[in-house]
Write a protein that holds these residues in place. Sequence first.
Motif, PDB file in Angstrom:
ATOM      1  N   TRP A   1       0.839  -1.198   0.000  1.00  0.00           N
ATOM      2  CA  TRP A   1       0.000   0.000   0.000  1.00  0.00           C
ATOM      3  C   TRP A   1       0.874   1.248   0.000  1.00  0.00           C
ATOM      4  O   TRP A   1       1.976   1.237   0.537  1.00  0.00           O
ATOM      5  N   LEU A   2       0.343   2.325  -0.556  1.00  0.00           N
ATOM      6  CA  LEU A   2       0.966   3.649  -0.480  1.00  0.00           C
ATOM      7  C   LEU A   2       0.090   4.500   0.428  1.00  0.00           C
ATOM      8  O   LEU A   2      -1.092   4.697   0.146  1.00  0.00           O
ATOM      9  N   ILE A   3       0.677   4.990   1.499  1.00  0.00           N
ATOM     10  CA  ILE A   3      -0.066   5.810   2.457  1.00  0.00           C
ATOM     11  C   ILE A   3       0.461   7.238   2.367  1.00  0.00           C
ATOM     12  O   ILE A   3       1.646   7.488   2.570  1.00  0.00           O
ATOM     13  N   THR A   4      -0.436   8.162   2.052  1.00  0.00           N
ATOM     14  CA  THR A   4      -0.088   9.581   1.947  1.00  0.00           C
ATOM     15  C   THR A   4      -0.416  10.268   3.257  1.00  0.00           C
ATOM     16  O   THR A   4      -1.522  10.128   3.790  1.00  0.00           O
ATOM     17  N   THR A   5       0.574  11.006   3.794  1.00  0.00           N
ATOM     18  CA  THR A   5       0.399  11.738   5.052  1.00  0.00           C
ATOM     19  C   THR A   5       0.928  13.159   4.890  1.00  0.00           C
ATOM     20  O   THR A   5       1.599  13.476   3.916  1.00  0.00           O
ATOM     21  N   LYS A   6       0.643  13.985   5.866  1.00  0.00           N
ATOM     22  CA  LYS A   6       1.244  15.323   5.907  1.00  0.00           C
ATOM     23  C   LYS A   6       2.729  15.154   6.205  1.00  0.00           C
ATOM     24  O   LYS A   6       3.126  14.256   6.948  1.00  0.00           O
ATOM     25  N   ILE A   7       3.542  15.999   5.641  1.00  0.00           N
ATOM     26  CA  ILE A   7       4.993  15.863   5.777  1.00  0.00           C
ATOM     27  C   ILE A   7       5.474  16.133   7.208  1.00  0.00           C
ATOM     28  O   ILE A   7       6.493  15.607   7.635  1.00  0.00           O
ATOM     29  N   ASN A   8       4.708  16.886   7.984  1.00  0.00           N
ATOM     30  CA  ASN A   8       5.129  17.211   9.347  1.00  0.00           C
ATOM     31  C   ASN A   8       4.640  16.209  10.390  1.00  0.00           C
ATOM     32  O   ASN A   8       4.838  16.408  11.576  1.00  0.00           O
ATOM     33  N   ASN A   9       4.029  15.095   9.966  1.00  0.00           N
ATOM     34  CA  ASN A   9       3.595  14.073  10.915  1.00  0.00           C
ATOM     35  C   ASN A   9       4.793  13.356  11.526  1.00  0.00           C
ATOM     36  O   ASN A   9       5.827  13.206  10.890  1.00  0.00           O
ATOM     37  N   ASP A  10       4.619  12.895  12.733  1.00  0.00           N
ATOM     38  CA  ASP A  10       5.644  12.125  13.432  1.00  0.00           C
ATOM     39  C   ASP A  10       5.679  10.715  12.832  1.00  0.00           C
ATOM     40  O   ASP A  10       4.749   9.922  13.015  1.00  0.00           O
TER      41      ASP A  10
ATOM     42  N   VAL B   1       3.988   0.509   2.436  1.00  0.00           N
ATOM     43  CA  VAL B   1       3.876  -0.460   3.520  1.00  0.00           C
ATOM     44  C   VAL B   1       3.330  -1.781   2.999  1.00  0.00           C
ATOM     45  O   VAL B   1       2.741  -1.846   1.924  1.00  0.00           O
ATOM     46  N   GLU B   2       3.517  -2.811   3.801  1.00  0.00           N
ATOM     47  CA  GLU B   2       2.922  -4.120   3.559  1.00  0.00           C
ATOM     48  C   GLU B   2       1.822  -4.286   4.588  1.00  0.00           C
ATOM     49  O   GLU B   2       2.023  -4.037   5.778  1.00  0.00           O
ATOM     50  N   GLY B   3       0.626  -4.661   4.124  1.00  0.00           N
ATOM     51  CA  GLY B   3      -0.494  -4.805   5.045  1.00  0.00           C
ATOM     52  C   GLY B   3      -1.550  -5.741   4.490  1.00  0.00           C
ATOM     53  O   GLY B   3      -1.408  -6.285   3.395  1.00  0.00           O
TER      54      GLY B   3
ATOM     55  N   LEU C   1      -6.774  -3.280   4.068  1.00  0.00           N
ATOM     56  CA  LEU C   1      -6.242  -2.177   4.872  1.00  0.00           C
ATOM     57  C   LEU C   1      -6.981  -0.869   4.624  1.00  0.00           C
ATOM     58  O   LEU C   1      -7.290  -0.138   5.553  1.00  0.00           O
ATOM     59  N   SER C   2      -7.307  -0.584   3.370  1.00  0.00           N
ATOM     60  CA  SER C   2      -7.984   0.684   3.059  1.00  0.00           C
ATOM     61  C   SER C   2      -9.387   0.737   3.658  1.00  0.00           C
ATOM     62  O   SER C   2      -9.941   1.820   3.828  1.00  0.00           O
ATOM     63  N   GLN C   3      -9.948  -0.412   4.002  1.00  0.00           N
ATOM     64  CA  GLN C   3     -11.279  -0.443   4.616  1.00  0.00           C
ATOM     65  C   GLN C   3     -11.213  -0.377   6.135  1.00  0.00           C
ATOM     66  O   GLN C   3     -12.121   0.152   6.765  1.00  0.00           O
ATOM     67  N   ILE C   4     -10.143  -0.908   6.729  1.00  0.00           N
ATOM     68  CA  ILE C   4     -10.067  -0.940   8.193  1.00  0.00           C
ATOM     69  C   ILE C   4      -9.312   0.250   8.779  1.00  0.00           C
ATOM     70  O   ILE C   4      -9.461   0.562   9.948  1.00  0.00           O
ATOM     71  N   LEU C   5      -8.517   0.926   7.950  1.00  0.00           N
ATOM     72  CA  LEU C   5      -7.748   2.077   8.422  1.00  0.00           C
ATOM     73  C   LEU C   5      -8.385   3.340   7.877  1.00  0.00           C
ATOM     74  O   LEU C   5      -8.456   3.540   6.671  1.00  0.00           O
ATOM     75  N   ASP C   6      -8.889   4.162   8.761  1.00  0.00           N
ATOM     76  CA  ASP C   6      -9.581   5.382   8.349  1.00  0.00           C
ATOM     77  C   ASP C   6      -8.603   6.475   7.953  1.00  0.00           C
ATOM     78  O   ASP C   6      -7.533   6.601   8.545  1.00  0.00           O
ATOM     79  N   THR C   7      -8.997   7.276   6.977  1.00  0.00           N
ATOM     80  CA  THR C   7      -8.243   8.491   6.691  1.00  0.00           C
ATOM     81  C   THR C   7      -8.664   9.525   7.733  1.00  0.00           C
ATOM     82  O   THR C   7      -9.790   9.537   8.194  1.00  0.00           O
ATOM     83  N   ASN C   8      -7.707  10.371   8.115  1.00  0.00           N
ATOM     84  CA  ASN C   8      -7.961  11.370   9.144  1.00  0.00           C
ATOM     85  C   ASN C   8      -6.920  12.477   9.005  1.00  0.00           C
ATOM     86  O   ASN C   8      -6.364  12.654   7.931  1.00  0.00           O
ATOM     87  N   ASP C   9      -6.643  13.185  10.070  1.00  0.00           N
ATOM     88  CA  ASP C   9      -5.648  14.257  10.004  1.00  0.00           C
ATOM     89  C   ASP C   9      -4.246  13.724   9.717  1.00  0.00           C
ATOM     90  O   ASP C   9      -3.440  14.398   9.102  1.00  0.00           O
ATOM     91  N   GLU C  10      -3.939  12.498  10.166  1.00  0.00           N
ATOM     92  CA  GLU C  10      -2.615  11.917   9.942  1.00  0.00           C
ATOM     93  C   GLU C  10      -2.503  11.268   8.567  1.00  0.00           C
ATOM     94  O   GLU C  10      -1.518  11.423   7.876  1.00  0.00           O
TER      95      GLU C  10
ATOM     96  N   GLU D   1      -4.563   9.617   2.431  1.00  0.00           N
ATOM     97  CA  GLU D   1      -5.030   8.712   1.390  1.00  0.00           C
ATOM     98  C   GLU D   1      -4.332   7.359   1.512  1.00  0.00           C
ATOM     99  O   GLU D   1      -3.178   7.286   1.933  1.00  0.00           O
ATOM    100  N   ILE D   2      -5.039   6.287   1.135  1.00  0.00           N
ATOM    101  CA  ILE D   2      -4.483   4.933   1.133  1.00  0.00           C
ATOM    102  C   ILE D   2      -4.772   4.336  -0.236  1.00  0.00           C
ATOM    103  O   ILE D   2      -5.931   4.229  -0.629  1.00  0.00           O
ATOM    104  N   ASN D   3      -3.714   3.980  -0.962  1.00  0.00           N
ATOM    105  CA  ASN D   3      -3.864   3.434  -2.307  1.00  0.00           C
ATOM    106  C   ASN D   3      -3.041   2.164  -2.457  1.00  0.00           C
ATOM    107  O   ASN D   3      -1.958   2.052  -1.879  1.00  0.00           O
ATOM    108  N   PRO D   4      -3.510   1.229  -3.285  1.00  0.00           N
ATOM    109  CA  PRO D   4      -2.708   0.036  -3.541  1.00  0.00           C
ATOM    110  C   PRO D   4      -1.424   0.411  -4.288  1.00  0.00           C
ATOM    111  O   PRO D   4      -1.423   1.342  -5.089  1.00  0.00           O
ATOM    112  N   SER D   5      -0.362  -0.296  -4.012  1.00  0.00           N
ATOM    113  CA  SER D   5       0.905  -0.108  -4.704  1.00  0.00           C
ATOM    114  C   SER D   5       1.084  -1.270  -5.673  1.00  0.00           C
ATOM    115  O   SER D   5       0.622  -2.377  -5.408  1.00  0.00           O
TER     116      SER D   5
END
Length: 73
Positions: free
Chosen positions: A3-12, A45-47, A51-60, A63-67
Motif C-alpha cells: 500500500w501507499l499511504i499519503t500523510t502530511k509531511i510534518n507528521n511524526d 507499507v505491507e499490510g 487495509l484501506s477499509q479498516i484504516l480510516d483516513t484522518n488528520d494523519e 489517502e491509502i492506495n494500492p501499490s
Amino acid sequence: MRWLITTKINNDHQKLMAKLSKFNCYPIDEQPPIPLGDDEQVIEVEGSPNLSQILDTNDEIIEINPSSEMTLY
C-alpha cells in the motif's frame, strides 16, 4: 499486499508506524518517506488486503492506495 499511504509531511513518522503496526502493517525495507509536493509524503507499507477499509483516513492519513510492482520495458 503493498500500500501507499499519503500523510502530511510534518507528521511524526515513528508515531504513525506505531499506529500502523496495530493493524499488522509495516514499512517495506525501512524506506524513508518519499516527499510529495511541499506538504505531503508517501510511505510504502505491507499490510492486509483490506487495509484501506479498516484504516480510516484522518488528520494523519490523507489517502491509502494500492501499490503495484514496477515493470521495466
